[in-house]
Motif scaffolding. Structure first.
Motif, PDB file in Angstrom:
ATOM      1  N   LYS A 277       0.830  -1.211   0.000  1.00  0.00           N
ATOM      2  CA  LYS A 277       0.000   0.000   0.000  1.00  0.00           C
ATOM      3  C   LYS A 277       0.865   1.262   0.000  1.00  0.00           C
ATOM      4  N   ALA A 278       1.963   1.228   0.748  1.00  0.00           N
ATOM      5  CA  ALA A 278       2.839   2.398   0.850  1.00  0.00           C
ATOM      6  C   ALA A 278       3.625   2.657  -0.426  1.00  0.00           C
ATOM      7  N   ALA A 279       3.668   1.660  -1.338  1.00  0.00           N
ATOM      8  CA  ALA A 279       4.531   1.765  -2.518  1.00  0.00           C
ATOM      9  C   ALA A 279       3.790   2.088  -3.803  1.00  0.00           C
ATOM     10  N   GLY A 281       0.113   3.853  -5.897  1.00  0.00           N
ATOM     11  CA  GLY A 281      -0.876   4.921  -5.818  1.00  0.00           C
ATOM     12  C   GLY A 281      -2.302   4.468  -6.013  1.00  0.00           C
ATOM     13  N   ILE A 282      -2.505   3.192  -6.361  1.00  0.00           N
ATOM     14  CA  ILE A 282      -3.861   2.675  -6.543  1.00  0.00           C
ATOM     15  C   ILE A 282      -4.326   2.006  -5.253  1.00  0.00           C
ATOM     16  N   PRO A 283      -5.640   1.821  -5.078  1.00  0.00           N
ATOM     17  CA  PRO A 283      -6.147   1.192  -3.851  1.00  0.00           C
ATOM     18  C   PRO A 283      -5.639  -0.241  -3.673  1.00  0.00           C
ATOM     19  N   VAL A 284      -5.459  -0.611  -2.429  1.00  0.00           N
ATOM     20  CA  VAL A 284      -4.999  -1.953  -2.056  1.00  0.00           C
ATOM     21  C   VAL A 284      -5.956  -2.508  -1.010  1.00  0.00           C
ATOM     22  N   ALA A 285      -6.370  -3.754  -1.185  1.00  0.00           N
ATOM     23  CA  ALA A 285      -7.276  -4.415  -0.244  1.00  0.00           C
ATOM     24  C   ALA A 285      -6.516  -5.424   0.599  1.00  0.00           C
ATOM     25  N   ALA A 286      -6.790  -5.420   1.891  1.00  0.00           N
ATOM     26  CA  ALA A 286      -6.219  -6.415   2.799  1.00  0.00           C
ATOM     27  C   ALA A 286      -7.155  -7.610   2.897  1.00  0.00           C
ATOM     28  N   SER A 287      -6.592  -8.782   3.176  1.00  0.00           N
ATOM     29  CA  SER A 287      -7.423  -9.983   3.268  1.00  0.00           C
ATOM     30  C   SER A 287      -6.846 -10.943   4.306  1.00  0.00           C
ATOM     31  N   ASN A 288      -7.553 -12.026   4.517  1.00  0.00           N
ATOM     32  CA  ASN A 288      -7.153 -13.140   5.391  1.00  0.00           C
ATOM     33  C   ASN A 288      -7.243 -12.781   6.869  1.00  0.00           C
ATOM     34  N   GLY A 303      -4.283   3.419   7.652  1.00  0.00           N
ATOM     35  CA  GLY A 303      -3.589   3.521   6.371  1.00  0.00           C
ATOM     36  C   GLY A 303      -2.904   2.252   5.925  1.00  0.00           C
ATOM     37  N   GLN A 304      -3.263   1.104   6.517  1.00  0.00           N
ATOM     38  CA  GLN A 304      -2.638  -0.153   6.109  1.00  0.00           C
ATOM     39  C   GLN A 304      -3.267  -0.711   4.833  1.00  0.00           C
ATOM     40  N   CYS A 305      -4.456  -0.247   4.496  1.00  0.00           N
ATOM     41  CA  CYS A 305      -5.139  -0.684   3.282  1.00  0.00           C
ATOM     42  C   CYS A 305      -6.227   0.325   2.961  1.00  0.00           C
ATOM     43  N   ASP A 306      -6.841   0.155   1.786  1.00  0.00           N
ATOM     44  CA  ASP A 306      -7.940   1.020   1.377  1.00  0.00           C
ATOM     45  C   ASP A 306      -9.285   0.318   1.468  1.00  0.00           C
TER      46      ASP A 306
END
Length: 666
Positions: A277-279, A281-288, A303-306
């Motif tokens: 996510k920090a690297a 510019g597009i949204p990132v989803a967390a899972s598991n 801010g760990q995910c979008d």
């Protein structure tokens, strides 16, 4: 607002999702069923009705070689569109959004002619793949693009490219499985060429209006997996090619690290997602292992995910998102991470459902209708079967009273709170306590119902559960002999040397409790997870636990390996944990007698003494059906369900289903 980040909208390609909750891709195993497409449509429709922001389907192969097996879903021609359109039209009718996951299984496929970047057999597959030729690779990229084009024709809002979990694209990315020396192998640039060209081709096939997600492996958890900087480089490369969303994948299926079982701490993998996510510019989803709205909210707020991607929590409660939006998160029927209804059947060739929600995957089969006549119903027993029956009967309009001799709901589930990793099982009786109250069920807890009290009731359901089977052995009355309920409830404490008679689910739970009572394991240290990600695959040397303060020996009469009957996706975790803590497991045992020295047995014709200060009895159970005989003697008709009907094994999956079916039928 309590969950304002989770409930905030987000826009992709001009389409605005109402919240940050995704139903992640999950294989459901419906393909071989005659009503597969209508069943899938009903399943996804209920999740769309429940307010989830975006649905990702189970994997659909872009060509015949990529299928899970002979019945695997594939999308290669317009002739296959009608089934998919049933799904998309149904979801859109509810105002939902759905994208189709494109998945090539690679060396994990159960087809006859399987392929991979290099001819290296997967440890979880008996077949070895053959190496794809350059021409076949180029054709496979074209197949992905064609599959994406067809998905748009089918009405999907876009696609997700599966590049995680050890499937074909992930195999190209990792040195573990890619030994090629041509343009598709070698350094990272060569190894990621396959994915980059797929993303480029898929983007072109989708056009500008449709959404593209890529499920990227955040951490492989296998030797010679991607390094941390390589994961970031791949993420940036697919962003540059027009990917709209990066969805997190964690670990390969062959990894010897648990990733989604109840033993994994909730949110255990958010650190890996945060790095990507920090690297980009597009949204990132967390899972598991993200199963609660509060955890999901905190991950986005920090801010760990979008977005958060959840699969099994949407099996357990399809209205998850709607309940969050209504400010009623405490009414969610939570996933307990047991895998018994979903992943275990899938990996055994069956279809998915959910232990705490038997309707999952069978929505058209479990229909709730008002009864022809409202009746007074007594449900005796507050375990899984009783709770489920009482709730559905009351929701249909019956006047229900639930009796239980225990002071709290849950039955055998209550014992789970003592077992390390199973603490969240208590979410289920907590949910039922609230739901039963809302449905108008009268609760008589801490009260053992008598036959006389049940006379005014028109219908009587006995869900009185089980009692542990008594030990019939010389020395069974020795003071050192205790039942598993005494240990797990904390009524008695085991000594320094323990013999556990029985290696079924309860025997393993007891052993896990005894190990955990003296030592709280650190998940990352025990399984060798390097959160600093300094080596390939995110692995480190596991940290050995300290010498055990208690010697535990498990025994069973059967000659099978101890734990053979445990869940397919969780049993290996429990066995590995106990072995690390030096728990001995003995099979083919004949029990002889118990005395001051311990448990005397015969193994392979040799008499042995298992020195023990405590002998825990886990040798099965019997129906607790005394009340049934008394009522039948009075001429009353009773419905026996759950363990009271069949105590051959403790089976919460069957108990919840049986209770639900009866509650809907009364």
């Amino acid at each position: 607002m309590r969950h304002r980040h989770l409930l905030s909208p987000i826009t992709f390609r001009g389409v605005t999702l109402p919240n940050r909750m995704i139903m992640g891709s999950m294989h459901l195993g419906f393909e071989a069923l005659p009503d597969a497409w209508s069943r899938l449509a009903e399943f996804y429709t209920e999740r769309a009705r429940g307010g989830i922001g975006l649905i990702v389907t189970g994997g659909v192969a872009p060509n015949q070689q990529g299928r899970f097996g002979p019945d695997g879903t594939v999308l290669t021609s317009e002739a296959e569109l009608p089934g998919h359109r049933l799904i998309t039209q149904a979801v859109h009718a509810q105002g939902g959004r759905i994208i189709m996951q494109i998945l090539h299984c690679g060396r994990y496929s159960r087809m006859k002619d399987i392929v991979a970047p290099s001819a290296i057999r997967a440890p979880i597959n008996s077949q070895a793949p053959r190496e794809l030729s350059d021409a076949e690779i180029v054709q496979t990229i074209a197949d992905y693009a064609e599959c994406a084009r067809l998905a748009v024709l089918a009405g999907y809002d876009g696609v997700e490219v599966m590049a995680s979990e050890g499937y074909l694209i992930n195999e190209f990315l990792a040195l573990r499985t890619n030994k090629r020396t041509d343009r598709w192998g070698g350094d990272l640039h060569g190894r990621m060429r396959f994915l980059v060209e797929i993303v480029r081709a898929v983007r072109a096939a989708l056009g500008e209006a449709a959404m593209m997600s890529v499920r990227l492996s955040m951490v492989d958890l296998v030797e010679d997996g991607l390094a941390a900087e390589e994961v970031v480089a791949v993420a940036r490369a697919i962003e540059a090619e027009g990917c709209d969303l990066i969805n997190s994948g964690i670990g390969w299926h062959e990894a010897r690290v648990p990733t989604i079982a109840h033993t994994v701490p909730q949110g255990a993998w958010s650190w890996a997602t945060a790095r990507v996510k920090a690297a980009v510019g597009i949204p990132v989803a967390a899972s598991n292992r993200i199963k609660t709205p509060d955890l999901a909210e905190s991950l986005i707020a920090e801010g760990q995910c979008d977005l958060v991607s959840m699969a099994r929590p949407l099996l357990a409660d399809p209205a998850f998102a709607a309940k969050v939006a209504a400010g009623e998160p405490d009414s969610i029927n939570a996933c307990i991470g047991c895998n018994q209804g979903c992943l275990d059947p899938i990996f055994s060739g069956g279809a998915a459902t959910c232990l705490v929600n038997p309707r999952a995957g069978r929505e058209g089969e479990f229909m709730s209708r008002p009864p022809c006549e409202t009746q007074r119903v007594a449900v005796v027993g507050g375990g899984p079967a009783g709770m489920a029956c009482a709730l559905d009967a009351a929701r249909r309009g019956h006047d229900v009273t639930l009796f239980d001799a225990a002071p709290e709901l849950g039955g055998q589930f209550i014992l789970a709170r003592a077992v390390p990793g199973k603490e969240e099982y208590l979410a289920t009786p907590s949910y039922y306590a609230q739901a039963l109250k809302q449905a108008g069920v009268t609760l008589r807890l801490g009260h053992a119902a008598t036959a006389a009290e049940l006379l005014p009731f028109a219908r009587i359901v006995l869900a009185t559960g089980i009692r542990p089977r008594r030990l019939d052995l010389p020395g069974a009355d020795h003071p050192k002999v205790v039942g598993y309920e005494d240990i797990l409830s904390g009524r008695q404490r085991a000594g320094a040397r323990v013999a556990i008679m029985g290696s079924g689910g309860i025997g393993f739970d007891t052993a896990l409790y005894l190990v955990g009572e003296d030592f709280e394991a650190d998940f990352n240290a025990e399984w060798g997870i390097d959160r600093a990600f300094t080596g390939r695959g995110g692995l480190a040397e596991p940290v050995a636990p300290p010498p055990p303060r208690r010697a535990v020996t498990m025994l069973q009469r059967k000659a099978d390996r101890p734990g053979a009957g445990l869940g397919k996706t969780t049993g290996w975790i429990h066995k590995a944990h106990l072995q690390r803590h030096h728990v001995d497991m003995l099979a083919g045992v004949t029990y002889r007698f118990i005395d001051d020295a311990g448990l005397h047995v015969t193994i392979n014709g040799e008499d042995r003494l298992i020195e023990a200060d405590t002998v825990v009895v886990c040798i099965g159970q019997e129906p607790r059906d005394d009340l049934a005989e008394e009522l039948k003697a009075q001429g009353r008709h009773v419905h026996l369900i759950g363990g009271a009907r069949d105590a051959s094994r403790l089976d919460a999956l069957a108990a919840f289903e049986e209770g639900t079916r009866l509650g809907l039928a009364l």
